[in-house]
Design a protein around this motif. Structure first.
Motif, PDB file in Angstrom:
ATOM      1  N   ARG A  62      49.117  24.802  17.226  1.00  0.00           N
ATOM      2  CA  ARG A  62      50.463  25.383  17.395  1.00  0.00           C
ATOM      3  C   ARG A  62      51.264  24.613  18.435  1.00  0.00           C
ATOM      4  O   ARG A  62      52.438  24.325  18.245  1.00  0.00           O
ATOM      5  CB  ARG A  62      50.376  26.854  17.803  1.00  0.00           C
ATOM      6  CG  ARG A  62      50.203  27.811  16.672  1.00  0.00           C
ATOM      7  CD  ARG A  62      50.407  29.264  17.084  1.00  0.00           C
ATOM      8  NE  ARG A  62      49.685  29.656  18.291  1.00  0.00           N
ATOM      9  CZ  ARG A  62      48.410  30.034  18.320  1.00  0.00           C
ATOM     10  NH1 ARG A  62      47.698  30.069  17.204  1.00  0.00           N
ATOM     11  NH2 ARG A  62      47.840  30.378  19.451  1.00  0.00           N
TER      12      ARG A  62
ATOM     13  N   GLU B 244      54.672  22.947  17.370  1.00  0.00           N
ATOM     14  CA  GLU B 244      55.895  23.564  17.873  1.00  0.00           C
ATOM     15  C   GLU B 244      56.515  22.824  19.045  1.00  0.00           C
ATOM     16  O   GLU B 244      57.726  22.644  19.097  1.00  0.00           O
ATOM     17  CB  GLU B 244      55.624  25.014  18.260  1.00  0.00           C
ATOM     18  CG  GLU B 244      55.242  25.887  17.074  1.00  0.00           C
ATOM     19  CD  GLU B 244      54.779  27.273  17.481  1.00  0.00           C
ATOM     20  OE1 GLU B 244      54.911  27.654  18.666  1.00  0.00           O
ATOM     21  OE2 GLU B 244      54.262  27.989  16.596  1.00  0.00           O
TER      22      GLU B 244
ATOM     23  N   GLY C 118      56.547  18.645  17.811  1.00  0.00           N
ATOM     24  CA  GLY C 118      57.075  18.311  16.499  1.00  0.00           C
ATOM     25  C   GLY C 118      56.138  17.516  15.605  1.00  0.00           C
ATOM     26  O   GLY C 118      56.575  16.890  14.637  1.00  0.00           O
TER      27      GLY C 118
ATOM     28  N   ARG D  97      53.091  17.031  12.744  1.00  0.00           N
ATOM     29  CA  ARG D  97      52.807  17.748  11.494  1.00  0.00           C
ATOM     30  C   ARG D  97      51.382  17.414  11.072  1.00  0.00           C
ATOM     31  O   ARG D  97      50.868  16.338  11.376  1.00  0.00           O
ATOM     32  CB  ARG D  97      53.806  17.411  10.407  1.00  0.00           C
ATOM     33  CG  ARG D  97      53.749  16.008   9.900  1.00  0.00           C
ATOM     34  CD  ARG D  97      54.765  15.738   8.776  1.00  0.00           C
ATOM     35  NE  ARG D  97      54.651  14.366   8.344  1.00  0.00           N
ATOM     36  CZ  ARG D  97      53.745  13.911   7.477  1.00  0.00           C
ATOM     37  NH1 ARG D  97      52.880  14.738   6.934  1.00  0.00           N
ATOM     38  NH2 ARG D  97      53.693  12.636   7.149  1.00  0.00           N
TER      39      ARG D  97
ATOM     40  N   HIS E 208      63.902  22.172  26.239  1.00  0.00           N
ATOM     41  CA  HIS E 208      63.000  22.444  25.110  1.00  0.00           C
ATOM     42  C   HIS E 208      61.687  23.041  25.601  1.00  0.00           C
ATOM     43  O   HIS E 208      61.237  24.078  25.111  1.00  0.00           O
ATOM     44  CB  HIS E 208      62.749  21.148  24.335  1.00  0.00           C
ATOM     45  CG  HIS E 208      61.653  21.234  23.331  1.00  0.00           C
ATOM     46  ND1 HIS E 208      61.749  21.985  22.174  1.00  0.00           N
ATOM     47  CD2 HIS E 208      60.419  20.677  23.307  1.00  0.00           C
ATOM     48  CE1 HIS E 208      60.631  21.877  21.483  1.00  0.00           C
ATOM     49  NE2 HIS E 208      59.808  21.091  22.143  1.00  0.00           N
TER      50      HIS E 208
ATOM     51  N   LEU F  83      59.760  27.073  25.700  1.00  0.00           N
ATOM     52  CA  LEU F  83      58.400  27.346  25.235  1.00  0.00           C
ATOM     53  C   LEU F  83      57.472  27.786  26.368  1.00  0.00           C
ATOM     54  O   LEU F  83      56.284  28.016  26.147  1.00  0.00           O
ATOM     55  CB  LEU F  83      57.829  26.097  24.557  1.00  0.00           C
ATOM     56  CG  LEU F  83      58.536  25.679  23.274  1.00  0.00           C
ATOM     57  CD1 LEU F  83      58.061  24.301  22.833  1.00  0.00           C
ATOM     58  CD2 LEU F  83      58.318  26.707  22.179  1.00  0.00           C
TER      59      LEU F  83
END
Length: 126
Positions: free
Chosen positions: A24, A28, A31, A33, A84, A88
């Motif tokens: 995660r 998150e 970025g 994948r 950013h 978080l």
């Protein structure tokens, strides 16, 4: 002299205490994948630009799984980066000029949930 040239970071393997939590974080917060899973090993391969970050179960929280790794990022907007990660709940150090593979440029440090150091580095000054 080695019979090869290093072209960039290919991958780094991190042993992590909680694979789902770490996945995660990398998806998150940074970025990344998922590009492949090896279910038998519990291994997940994450796309990190031209390199991969592999997460493997078995690390200890705040352990010495790795000192840090550096990811080239662009653009390097310190305010946007800090905002950013603040959103978080992730602490980051103030940006400093540091030397890297392409020369000296801005970078910022943070830690993932297992205490692994991550350096985000912007372009070297011309």
């Amino acid at each position: 002299m080695a019979p090869f040239a290093i072209l960039g970071l290919d991958h780094i393997v991190l042993r992590v205490a909680d694979p789902a939590r770490s996945e995660r974080f990398y998806l998150e917060a940074l970025g990344c994948r998922v590009v492949k899973r090896q279910e038998k090993l519990g291994l997940v391969h994450l796309d990190a630009g031209s390199a991969l970050i592999d997460l493997l179960p078995g690390g200890e929280p705040a352990g010495n799984n790795v000192d840090h790794f550096c990811l080239w990022v662009e653009p390097f907007d310190e305010d946007a980066i800090r905002a950013h990660f603040a959103q978080l709940g992730i602490a980051v150090e103030p940006a400093k000029q540091r030397f890297g593979a392409e020369g000296t440029g801005p970078s910022i440090y943070l830690r993932d949930p297992d205490g692994n150091g991550i350096e985000l580095k912007g372009p070297a000054a011309a």
